[in-house]
Write an enzyme that holds these catalytic residues in place. Sequence first.
Site, short mmCIF file in Angstrom:
data_model
loop_
_atom_site.label_atom_id
_atom_site.label_comp_id
_atom_site.label_asym_id
_atom_site.label_seq_id
_atom_site.Cartn_x
_atom_site.Cartn_y
_atom_site.Cartn_z
NE ARG A 115 -3.21 -0.29 2.85
CZ ARG A 115 -3.72 -0.59 4.03
NH1 ARG A 115 -3.53 0.18 5.13
NH2 ARG A 115 -4.12 -1.92 4.00
CG HIS A 160 -0.73 -3.02 4.35
ND1 HIS A 160 -1.18 -4.12 3.49
CD2 HIS A 160 -1.78 -3.15 5.24
CE1 HIS A 160 -2.12 -4.93 4.22
NE2 HIS A 160 -2.55 -4.31 5.18
CG ASP A 167 -5.26 -6.49 4.80
OD1 ASP A 167 -4.29 -6.88 5.50
OD2 ASP A 167 -5.11 -5.19 4.53
CD GLU A 225 -6.63 -4.48 10.51
OE1 GLU A 225 -6.90 -3.50 10.63
OE2 GLU A 225 -5.85 -5.15 9.63
CG HIS A 228 -2.67 -6.86 9.05
ND1 HIS A 228 -2.62 -5.66 8.51
CD2 HIS A 228 -1.76 -7.08 9.54
CE1 HIS A 228 -1.68 -5.13 8.66
NE2 HIS A 228 -0.89 -5.82 9.40
#
Length: 253
Positions: A115, A160, A167, A225, A228
């Site tokens: 990301r 990320h 993910d 999460e 993740h």
Amino acid sequence: MFKLREITGLILCILVSCCLVSGCTSTPASQHKTMTDQGMLFSDDSTDFVLLAEAVPDAILEIRYYSTYNFVGDRIKGYEQPVALLTKEAAAALKNVSDELKTKGYRLKIFDAYRPQMAVSHFMEWALDPNDVRMKKYFYPKLEKNTLFPQGYIAEHSGHSRGSTVDLTLFDMNLEKEVDMGGTFDYFGELSHPDYTKITKQQFNNRMILKDAMLKHGFKPLVEEWWHFTLKDEPYPNTYFTFPVSSASIKVK
């Protein structure tokens, strides 16, 4: 007093000496690194990254931040194509996960991988706008938007962006659908914690199938999460990358 020829020769010798010391390498734009005032190291060098579709061909891609179905409600800045990128080390480890789970009737479904920092900044801009709650009922129905940043759901920097976090979920090849994890990707709340027990036994077991496979092949989980995971020995633990999510970002070897 030096003659012009002697001065020119002296300058040439100095330049040659500098090249020998430095290896005659200049840093191209694609390898530029910048240190911020907070000591954060940013880089737009994508040399060590690969396309996940090539490294893990069995993976199913559903890149949420390229679409508008995400907690912001818009395509996120920096996602120029619906592709996934990872460092080659993380991709190799994920290939091992994929190979193992495939023998059990599953395929990996990828929601996000690398990301870029510009995407994280987009999240921050959205979080600071109290009027934009378009996706609240889908992703944070039990939380007020102004609590997302203080509670850590939104941050200025993301793992990320270091390129070794993914993910994902499982896709059941026999049932031909996504596995029921008892909660959806990017849901903000306790329901998303991997060890949350107020779900069915099967839903919890599904989470553990994914978690066990990821841990076995070198990834570590996030306590908030279930989807993740980050490579334990990530190659760039202190570098945050800035190049966009696009096949064009991957260099031809």
